[in-house]
Enzyme design. Structure first.
Site, PDB file in Angstrom:
ATOM      1  N   CYS A  54       0.717  -1.121   0.180  1.00  0.00           N
ATOM      2  CA  CYS A  54      -0.044   0.043  -0.028  1.00  0.00           C
ATOM      3  C   CYS A  54       0.840   1.125  -0.047  1.00  0.00           C
ATOM      4  O   CYS A  54       1.690   1.306   0.613  1.00  0.00           O
ATOM      5  CB  CYS A  54      -0.868   0.061   1.255  1.00  0.00           C
ATOM      6  SG  CYS A  54      -1.907   1.416   1.213  1.00  0.00           S
ATOM      7  N   CYS A  58       0.646   4.969   6.793  1.00  0.00           N
ATOM      8  CA  CYS A  58      -0.119   4.933   8.372  1.00  0.00           C
ATOM      9  C   CYS A  58       0.944   4.069   8.827  1.00  0.00           C
ATOM     10  O   CYS A  58       0.965   2.904   8.792  1.00  0.00           O
ATOM     11  CB  CYS A  58      -1.367   4.040   8.048  1.00  0.00           C
ATOM     12  SG  CYS A  58      -2.490   4.543   6.926  1.00  0.00           S
ATOM     13  N   CYS A  61       0.532   0.558  10.466  1.00  0.00           N
ATOM     14  CA  CYS A  61       0.006  -0.611   9.543  1.00  0.00           C
ATOM     15  C   CYS A  61       1.142  -1.429   8.830  1.00  0.00           C
ATOM     16  O   CYS A  61       2.168  -1.215   8.031  1.00  0.00           O
ATOM     17  CB  CYS A  61      -0.681  -0.095   8.120  1.00  0.00           C
ATOM     18  SG  CYS A  61      -1.354  -1.156   7.148  1.00  0.00           S
ATOM     19  N   CYS A  98     -15.966  -9.410   6.739  1.00  0.00           N
ATOM     20  CA  CYS A  98     -15.533  -8.080   6.159  1.00  0.00           C
ATOM     21  C   CYS A  98     -14.148  -8.244   5.246  1.00  0.00           C
ATOM     22  O   CYS A  98     -13.320  -8.961   5.710  1.00  0.00           O
ATOM     23  CB  CYS A  98     -15.112  -7.535   7.657  1.00  0.00           C
ATOM     24  SG  CYS A  98     -16.140  -7.187   8.640  1.00  0.00           S
ATOM     25  N   CYS A 130     -19.235  -6.494   4.851  1.00  0.00           N
ATOM     26  CA  CYS A 130     -18.790  -5.204   5.023  1.00  0.00           C
ATOM     27  C   CYS A 130     -17.462  -5.202   4.323  1.00  0.00           C
ATOM     28  O   CYS A 130     -16.624  -6.114   3.804  1.00  0.00           O
ATOM     29  CB  CYS A 130     -18.167  -5.046   6.288  1.00  0.00           C
ATOM     30  SG  CYS A 130     -17.388  -3.654   6.985  1.00  0.00           S
ATOM     31  N   CYS A 190     -19.194   1.852   9.163  1.00  0.00           N
ATOM     32  CA  CYS A 190     -18.471   1.387  10.294  1.00  0.00           C
ATOM     33  C   CYS A 190     -17.182   2.134  10.475  1.00  0.00           C
ATOM     34  O   CYS A 190     -16.453   2.517   9.663  1.00  0.00           O
ATOM     35  CB  CYS A 190     -17.956  -0.014  10.021  1.00  0.00           C
ATOM     36  SG  CYS A 190     -16.880  -0.912  11.097  1.00  0.00           S
ATOM     37  N   ARG A 262     -17.302  -2.724  18.672  1.00  0.00           N
ATOM     38  CA  ARG A 262     -16.515  -4.006  18.469  1.00  0.00           C
ATOM     39  C   ARG A 262     -15.319  -3.852  19.105  1.00  0.00           C
ATOM     40  O   ARG A 262     -14.486  -3.109  18.904  1.00  0.00           O
ATOM     41  CB  ARG A 262     -16.422  -4.085  16.865  1.00  0.00           C
ATOM     42  CG  ARG A 262     -17.943  -3.906  16.072  1.00  0.00           C
ATOM     43  CD  ARG A 262     -17.738  -4.452  14.675  1.00  0.00           C
ATOM     44  NE  ARG A 262     -18.963  -4.205  14.052  1.00  0.00           N
ATOM     45  CZ  ARG A 262     -20.018  -4.891  14.084  1.00  0.00           C
ATOM     46  NH1 ARG A 262     -19.975  -6.136  14.401  1.00  0.00           N
ATOM     47  NH2 ARG A 262     -21.072  -4.468  13.253  1.00  0.00           N
TER      48      ARG A 262
HETATM   49  N1  SAM Z   1      -6.535   0.461   3.466  1.00  0.00           N
HETATM   50  C1  SAM Z   1      -7.975   0.537   3.693  1.00  0.00           C
HETATM   51  C2  SAM Z   1      -7.848   1.969   4.601  1.00  0.00           C
HETATM   52  O1  SAM Z   1      -6.972   2.031   5.386  1.00  0.00           O
HETATM   53  O2  SAM Z   1      -9.121   2.583   4.763  1.00  0.00           O
HETATM   54  C3  SAM Z   1      -8.674  -0.617   4.484  1.00  0.00           C
HETATM   55  C4  SAM Z   1      -7.513  -1.542   5.309  1.00  0.00           C
HETATM   56  S1  SAM Z   1      -6.942  -0.777   6.616  1.00  0.00           S
HETATM   57  C5  SAM Z   1      -5.960  -2.191   7.226  1.00  0.00           C
HETATM   58  C6  SAM Z   1      -8.399  -0.966   7.892  1.00  0.00           C
HETATM   59  C7  SAM Z   1      -8.049  -0.525   9.348  1.00  0.00           C
HETATM   60  O3  SAM Z   1      -7.372  -1.259  10.161  1.00  0.00           O
HETATM   61  C8  SAM Z   1      -7.160   0.848   9.592  1.00  0.00           C
HETATM   62  O4  SAM Z   1      -7.759   1.863   9.316  1.00  0.00           O
HETATM   63  C9  SAM Z   1      -6.846   0.736  10.865  1.00  0.00           C
HETATM   64  O5  SAM Z   1      -7.724   1.373  11.711  1.00  0.00           O
HETATM   65  C10 SAM Z   1      -6.791  -0.803  11.113  1.00  0.00           C
HETATM   66  N2  SAM Z   1      -5.437  -1.241  11.470  1.00  0.00           N
HETATM   67  C11 SAM Z   1      -4.377  -1.291  10.457  1.00  0.00           C
HETATM   68  N3  SAM Z   1      -3.131  -1.890  11.310  1.00  0.00           N
HETATM   69  C12 SAM Z   1      -3.656  -2.068  12.485  1.00  0.00           C
HETATM   70  C13 SAM Z   1      -2.793  -2.355  13.429  1.00  0.00           C
HETATM   71  N4  SAM Z   1      -1.541  -2.775  13.446  1.00  0.00           N
HETATM   72  N5  SAM Z   1      -3.316  -2.203  14.503  1.00  0.00           N
HETATM   73  C14 SAM Z   1      -4.459  -2.178  15.056  1.00  0.00           C
HETATM   74  N6  SAM Z   1      -5.712  -1.819  14.009  1.00  0.00           N
HETATM   75  C15 SAM Z   1      -4.803  -1.629  12.813  1.00  0.00           C
HETATM   76 FE1  SF4 Z   2      -2.748   1.324   3.401  1.00  0.00          FE
HETATM   77 FE2  SF4 Z   2      -2.696   0.220   5.794  1.00  0.00          FE
HETATM   78 FE3  SF4 Z   2      -2.962   2.838   5.546  1.00  0.00          FE
HETATM   79 FE4  SF4 Z   2      -4.728   1.243   4.810  1.00  0.00          FE
HETATM   80  S1  SF4 Z   2      -4.067   1.197   6.947  1.00  0.00           S
HETATM   81  S2  SF4 Z   2      -4.263   2.761   3.667  1.00  0.00           S
HETATM   82  S3  SF4 Z   2      -3.705  -0.654   4.016  1.00  0.00           S
HETATM   83  S4  SF4 Z   2      -0.981   1.316   5.222  1.00  0.00           S
END
Ligand code: SAM
Ligand code: SF4
Ligand code: DTB
Length: 325
Positions: A54, A58, A61, A98, A130, A190, A262
């Site tokens: 990606c 973030c 992530c 989901c 979802c 959500c 949740r």
């Molecule tokens: N890429 C899309 C986005 O960011 O909108 C969808 C997938 S993203 C992985 C969905 C959510 O997972 C993120 O917004 C974040 O809140 C949560 N998330 C991702 N990595 C995480 C982590 N290491 N611990 C807890 N929550 C996490």
């Molecule tokens: Fe990409 Fe992870 Fe951010 Fe979703 S949360 S936009 S998968 S970097």
């Protein structure tokens, strides 16, 4: 009945969050029982339909291409692979499936048509569907609604003030805009956040204020405890006291009485007793299955034992007549 409000102030939120724990849990339980069936938890199951690579940054992530986390890349799964996972999820007792994709935004090509096909397939199994696919345009939201999508997950993650410490590649307003498109298309929202990212309590109050100011409230509010993944900038964040998770959930329950709250990521770092307090504080859903998107989650057996110990039951499916499999 407690009134539904969208104007909770930061001082009010602080005073709820910092109430003595017994009073906080009592109040959250009271609100919970006015609006939900006590004793029942909804099971959801996640599937990563497109993994890794990606472009976003973030900091939490494991799927960002910018960090070396050992998460492999996997292009979009087939409809059949996805529906096989959805059937298995249903067998494990999940009523909501989901689908998550590591996209910044949804591509304008045949992959989107494939996602729509997945949504139709999951709905035909009699499950809630979802998706969490990143940012959406208006027309993509409309198409997802027409395919029968129940909910779209797009988290605010944290407070507007702290957001820049966590993500620089898109703005808080971008997220609010996507949420507004989802809402206008008639898909339920959500939307939640993550705690344990080095924030202080005031950041949590700010997140809770933003969530509770959405009108209507998100039907579903995932509260994630950061899963610390090596290679991400937050891989060595300090652990937080699990009671902060309990307080965050209780406050969310009180501010947003009708929402599903949740207990999402992070359950593996919570003891059975800490999870129990989260459920007492008004959480009424968990992710089932030994994997979230890319990180581990409790085994089915551990969850079965926990729910049996607590005398909680999983919400059963309300399968519409004629739903195929
Ligand atoms: N890429 C899309 C986005 O960011 O909108 C969808 C997938 S993203 C992985 C969905 C959510 O997972 C993120 O917004 C974040 O809140 C949560 N998330 C991702 N990595 C995480 C982590 N290491 N611990 C807890 N929550 C996490
Ligand atoms: Fe990409 Fe992870 Fe951010 Fe979703 S949360 S936009 S998968 S970097
Ligand atoms: C949400 O708020 N939590 C879920 C779901 N929405 C998509 C995702 C948690 C992901 C945890 C990190 C991982 O497994 O990759």
């Amino acid at each position: 009945m407690s009134a539904i409000r969208h104007d909770w102030s930061l001082p009010e939120i602080e005073s709820i969050y910092t109430t003595s724990l017994p009073d906080l849990i009592f109040r959250a339980q009271t609100v919970h029982r006015e609006h939900h069936r006590a004793g029942e938890v909804q099971g959801c199951m996640l599937l990563s339909i497109k993994t890794g690579g990606c472009p976003e940054d973030c900091a939490y992530c494991p799927q960002s291409a910018r960090y070396d986390t050992g998460v492999g890349r996997q292009e979009l799964l087939s409809v059949e692979q996805t529906l096989t996972a959805a059937r298995a999820a249903r067998e494990q007792g999940a009523t909501r499936f989901c689908m998550g994709a590591a996209w910044r935004d949804v591509p304008h090509d045949s992959r989107f048509a494939r996602v729509l096909e997945m949504v139709r397939g999951v709905r035909a199994l009699g499950m809630e569907a979802c998706c969490t696919l990143g940012m959406l345009t208006e027309s993509q939201a409309v198409d997802l609604a027409a395919a029968g999508l129940t909910a779209y997950n797009h988290n605010l993650d944290t407070s507007p003030e702290f957001y820049g410490e966590i993500i620089t590649t898109r703005t808080y307003q971008d997220r609010l805009d996507t949420l507004a498109r989802v809402r206008r298309a008639g898909i339920t929202v959500c939307c939640g956040g993550i705690i344990g990212m080095g924030e202080d309590r005031s950041v949590r109050y700010g997140l809770l204020r933003e969530l509770s100011s959405l009108d209507p409230h998100p039907e579903s509010v995932p509260v994630n405890l950061l899963v610390r993944v090596d290679g991400t900038p937050l891989g060595d964040a300090s652990a937080i006291d699990p009671l902060e998770m309990v307080r965050t959930i209780a406050t969310a329950r009180i501010l947003m009485p009708q929402s599903m709250v949740r207990l999402s990521a992070g359950r593996l770092s919570l003891s059975d007793e800490a999870q129990t307090l989260c459920l007492l504080a008004g959480a009424n859903s968990v992710f089932l299955g030994d994997r979230l998107l890319t990180t581990p989650n409790p085994e089915a057996d551990a969850d079965r034992r926990l729910f049996a110990k607590l005398g909680l039951r999983l919400r059963s499916a309300e399968i519409p007549a004629g739903a195929g499999d």
